[in-house]
Scaffold this motif. Structure first.
Motif, PDB file in Angstrom:
ATOM      1  N   LEU A   1       1.989  -3.121   2.133  1.00  0.00           N
ATOM      2  CA  LEU A   1       1.597  -1.735   1.579  1.00  0.00           C
ATOM      3  C   LEU A   1       0.506  -1.222   2.801  1.00  0.00           C
ATOM      4  N   ARG A   2      -0.347  -2.023   3.213  1.00  0.00           N
ATOM      5  CA  ARG A   2      -1.067  -1.635   4.463  1.00  0.00           C
ATOM      6  C   ARG A   2      -0.209  -1.200   5.544  1.00  0.00           C
ATOM      7  N   GLU A   3       0.608  -1.990   6.178  1.00  0.00           N
ATOM      8  CA  GLU A   3       1.421  -1.698   7.326  1.00  0.00           C
ATOM      9  C   GLU A   3       2.340  -0.343   7.061  1.00  0.00           C
ATOM     10  N   ASN A   4       2.608  -0.127   5.939  1.00  0.00           N
ATOM     11  CA  ASN A   4       3.668   0.896   5.589  1.00  0.00           C
ATOM     12  C   ASN A   4       2.760   1.968   5.605  1.00  0.00           C
ATOM     13  N   ALA A   5       1.316   2.062   5.030  1.00  0.00           N
ATOM     14  CA  ALA A   5       0.463   3.423   5.141  1.00  0.00           C
ATOM     15  C   ALA A   5       0.096   3.512   6.484  1.00  0.00           C
TER      16      ALA A   5
ATOM     17  N   TYR B   1      -2.939  16.806   2.385  1.00  0.00           N
ATOM     18  CA  TYR B   1      -1.627  16.470   2.069  1.00  0.00           C
ATOM     19  C   TYR B   1      -1.644  16.892   0.479  1.00  0.00           C
ATOM     20  N   LEU B   2      -0.429  17.532   0.301  1.00  0.00           N
ATOM     21  CA  LEU B   2      -0.246  18.035  -1.120  1.00  0.00           C
ATOM     22  C   LEU B   2       0.488  16.858  -1.837  1.00  0.00           C
ATOM     23  N   CYS B   3      -0.199  16.632  -2.964  1.00  0.00           N
ATOM     24  CA  CYS B   3       0.431  15.500  -3.737  1.00  0.00           C
ATOM     25  C   CYS B   3       1.220  16.003  -4.820  1.00  0.00           C
ATOM     26  N   VAL B   4       2.298  15.982  -4.818  1.00  0.00           N
ATOM     27  CA  VAL B   4       3.195  16.515  -6.190  1.00  0.00           C
ATOM     28  C   VAL B   4       3.971  15.343  -6.463  1.00  0.00           C
ATOM     29  N   LEU B   5       4.494  14.385  -5.608  1.00  0.00           N
ATOM     30  CA  LEU B   5       4.907  13.250  -5.981  1.00  0.00           C
ATOM     31  C   LEU B   5       4.188  12.328  -6.858  1.00  0.00           C
ATOM     32  N   PRO B   6       4.956  11.585  -7.909  1.00  0.00           N
ATOM     33  CA  PRO B   6       4.010  10.959  -8.958  1.00  0.00           C
ATOM     34  C   PRO B   6       3.322   9.513  -8.104  1.00  0.00           C
ATOM     35  N   LEU B   7       2.027   9.264  -8.414  1.00  0.00           N
ATOM     36  CA  LEU B   7       1.292   8.217  -7.862  1.00  0.00           C
ATOM     37  C   LEU B   7       1.813   7.107  -8.094  1.00  0.00           C
ATOM     38  N   PHE B   8       2.504   6.927  -9.375  1.00  0.00           N
ATOM     39  CA  PHE B   8       2.796   5.677  -9.930  1.00  0.00           C
ATOM     40  C   PHE B   8       4.359   5.338  -9.273  1.00  0.00           C
ATOM     41  N   HIS B   9       4.828   6.147  -8.146  1.00  0.00           N
ATOM     42  CA  HIS B   9       6.080   5.890  -7.509  1.00  0.00           C
ATOM     43  C   HIS B   9       5.614   5.526  -6.032  1.00  0.00           C
ATOM     44  N   ALA B  10       6.507   4.475  -5.487  1.00  0.00           N
ATOM     45  CA  ALA B  10       5.911   4.221  -3.881  1.00  0.00           C
ATOM     46  C   ALA B  10       5.785   5.247  -3.109  1.00  0.00           C
ATOM     47  N   PHE B  11       6.728   6.396  -3.035  1.00  0.00           N
ATOM     48  CA  PHE B  11       6.486   7.523  -2.230  1.00  0.00           C
ATOM     49  C   PHE B  11       5.226   8.336  -2.024  1.00  0.00           C
ATOM     50  N   GLY B  12       4.821   8.632  -3.292  1.00  0.00           N
ATOM     51  CA  GLY B  12       3.699   9.312  -3.375  1.00  0.00           C
ATOM     52  C   GLY B  12       2.300   8.260  -3.145  1.00  0.00           C
ATOM     53  N   GLN B  13       2.574   7.134  -3.673  1.00  0.00           N
ATOM     54  CA  GLN B  13       1.406   6.334  -3.491  1.00  0.00           C
ATOM     55  C   GLN B  13       1.113   5.787  -1.947  1.00  0.00           C
TER      56      GLN B  13
ATOM     57  N   CYS C   1       2.854   6.877   0.854  1.00  0.00           N
ATOM     58  CA  CYS C   1       2.831   7.839   2.205  1.00  0.00           C
ATOM     59  C   CYS C   1       1.664   9.282   1.970  1.00  0.00           C
ATOM     60  N   ILE C   2       1.150   9.248   0.772  1.00  0.00           N
ATOM     61  CA  ILE C   2       0.148  10.360   0.363  1.00  0.00           C
ATOM     62  C   ILE C   2      -1.187   9.635   0.180  1.00  0.00           C
ATOM     63  N   GLN C   3      -1.248   9.013  -0.843  1.00  0.00           N
ATOM     64  CA  GLN C   3      -2.397   8.352  -1.286  1.00  0.00           C
ATOM     65  C   GLN C   3      -3.181   7.629  -0.218  1.00  0.00           C
ATOM     66  N   ASN C   4      -2.166   6.489   0.320  1.00  0.00           N
ATOM     67  CA  ASN C   4      -2.963   5.392   1.050  1.00  0.00           C
ATOM     68  C   ASN C   4      -2.782   5.869   2.455  1.00  0.00           C
TER      69      ASN C   4
END
Length: 513
Positions: free
Chosen positions: A189-193, A210-222, A224-227
């Motif tokens: 997860l670190r390298e992907n972020a 960043y606008l986060c509308v992708l659910p954070l429980f999902h890999a994409f939002g978690q 590419c956005i949050q991390n």
């Protein structure tokens, strides 16, 4: 760096007063996110959560998700994010399958449906012994744990973990059988972020919003956005549910520079554009639009570039790959319909069903296999499923693709979505791209339906554009005859008002059958 949570520690040290999260009227700087996460980590430890323990998390896109996420990791535990639409029976399955011993659920002051379903699921599982509610309090958004202000030690150090220790268990959508938990390590997860810097052209000295509308429980939002935002000191503007008009408003008001979504979200933004005002203001702020999760129709890509002035960077990945495996890169020439090339540190190839390599010939179709720092450790407690999915470090994706002479990949479709009509292979993606060019078609999905003699017949399910009420299903069939070879044009067309979708916005083709 070992523990993934050191991303928030570093951000809070370098940019303590930068705003990390915007959620309505709430604006939380990095230092506050870190301190609250530390307090929660201390609270969890005092409640008996041990390093390596699984802690399930049900929370929408609100600051408490991020606080709980980092807090669980700081305590040395494993985050098990759950889809917020799950009901009690489904929650119980995930708690048991992940062997979670603790469960954190968001208790929204405006509605208790989520926490009630969470409590129902928790009560069904004896092995999960700790239930914790988390919410924002009425005064200045103070974080509450079990209805009391968070009071743990906010100076607690992050517990050290190994690169290969499990950080997060992400559950797949379960298109076949029960959902499986992909175990992702801290390094995964670190390298992907960190890879988002290469893809999005990020400069931490010029922080992005960043606008986060992708659910954070999902890999994409978690990831590419949050991390990704945390890694480079960016601000995340949270929206709990996708609403295209609200997205456009937030893009303008908050001067959003990065938007990431699945194709249906871009389709929704285009549809809402006629009702929006001030969209031209986006031209001075929005610099990155990223798409993933499903194939992006070329027509949507063209329309978005024309109307928003931004080219969509299409990428590809899965929960099992943390998620990003390939992406188009900002500043490089785009190839319409391509998912780009593998990100640094990742390899990709095409294989046959028996794992043998497909000849490296431009245009040859095969199943995509992925190898690199992003590939999961395996499916939690499922050695047979892991062995079937991973061999010699290569993960087989279940997606069909092809590659051009310059190494750019293109998605053809899912292996399970391949239509075999009368012995001929038909790839739904090809048909969908062409059908999207018909003026009456707003969005379309092509599927195979059972047929007594041919094995499968081809069916197109479409949503109409406004103003084309006179176009019939038979008209689209006749039009298709002129576009495709005789064995692959859709013999059946059905117009619908909307598509069934996953919580992340992907079209559920299995429900169209």
């Amino acid at each position: 760096m070992t523990n993934l949570a050191e991303l928030i520690d570093a951000a809070a040290t370098r940019y303590p007063d930068r705003i990390a999260i915007v959620a309505g009227e709430r604006r939380l700087p990095f230092r506050e996110i870190r301190d609250r996460a530390n307090s929660l980590a201390d609270t969890l430890r005092r409640k008996g959560v041990q390093p390596g323990a699984r802690v399930a998390l049900s929370c929408p896109n609100v600051p408490e998700f991020t606080i709980a996420y980092w807090g669980i990791l700081k305590a040395g535990a494993v985050v098990v994010p759950l889809n917020v639409t799950l009901r009690g029976r489904e929650i119980a399955y995930h708690l048991e399958d992940s062997r979670s011993t603790a469960y954190i659920a968001h208790d929204a002051p405006t509605g208790r449906a989520l926490v009630e379903a969470a409590r129902d699921g928790f009560d069904r599982v004896e092995s999960c012994s700790l239930f914790v509610s988390i919410s924002d309090g009425p005064e200045c958004g103070v974080t509450l744990v079990d209805h009391e202000p968070l009071s743990g030690d906010n100076g607690l150090p992050t517990l050290e973990r190994g690169d290969e220790d499990t950080a997060v268990i992400l559950y797949t959508s379960g298109t076949t059988g029960q959902p499986k938990g992909a175990e992702l390590g801290h390094r995964n997860l670190r390298e992907n972020a960190l890879a988002t810097r290469h893809v999005y052209g990020i400069d931490a000295a010029l922080p992005d919003t960043y606008l986060c509308v992708l659910p954070l429980f999902h890999a994409f939002g978690q990831t590419c956005i949050q991390n990704g935002a945390t890694a480079f000191g960016g601000t995340v503007v949270m929206l709990p549910r996708f609403d295209p008009s609200e997205c456009l408003r937030l893009m303008i008001d908050e001067r959003v520079t990065i938007f990431a979504g699945v194709p249906t979200m871009y389709w929704g933004l285009l549809g809402a554009l006629d009702d929006a005002t001030g969209v031209r203001q986006l031209e001075g702020s929005l610099r990155v639009a990223a798409a993933g999760g499903a194939a992006l129709p070329a027509e949507v890509h063209r329309q978005f570039a024309q109307r928003f002035g931004v080219q969509i960077l299409e990428g590809y990945g899965l929960s099992e790959t943390s998620p990003t495996a390939t992406s188009s890169v900002l500043g490089e020439p785009l190839r319409l319909g391509s998912i780009g090339r593998p990100i640094p540190g990742v390899e990709m190839k095409l294989i046959n069903d028996d794992w043998s390599d497909v000849p490296d010939t431009p245009g040859a179709v095969g199943e995509i296999a992925i190898k690199g720092h992003n590939v999961m450790k395996g499916y939690h407690n499922r050695p047979e499923a892991t062995a079937a999915a991973i061999r010699d470090g290569w993960f087989r994706s279940g997606d069909l693709g092809k590659k051009d002479a310059d190494g750019f990949y293109y998605i053809v479709g899912r292996v399970k979505d391949l239509i075999i009509r009368g012995g001929f292979n038909v790839y739904p993606r090809e048909l969908e791209e062409v059908l999207m060019t018909h003026p009456a078609v707003s969005l379309v999905a092509v599927i195979g339906t059972p047929h007594e003699t041919l094995g499968e017949e081809i069916k197109a399910v479409a949503i109409k554009n406004d103003g084309f009420d006179d176009v019939t299903e038979a008209d689209l069939v006749e039009w298709g005859k002129k576009q495709f070879a005789s064995y692959k044009y859709p013999r059946v067309v059905e117009f619908v008002d909307k598509f069934p979708t996953t919580p992340t916005g992907k079209i559920l083709k299995r429900e169209l059958r």
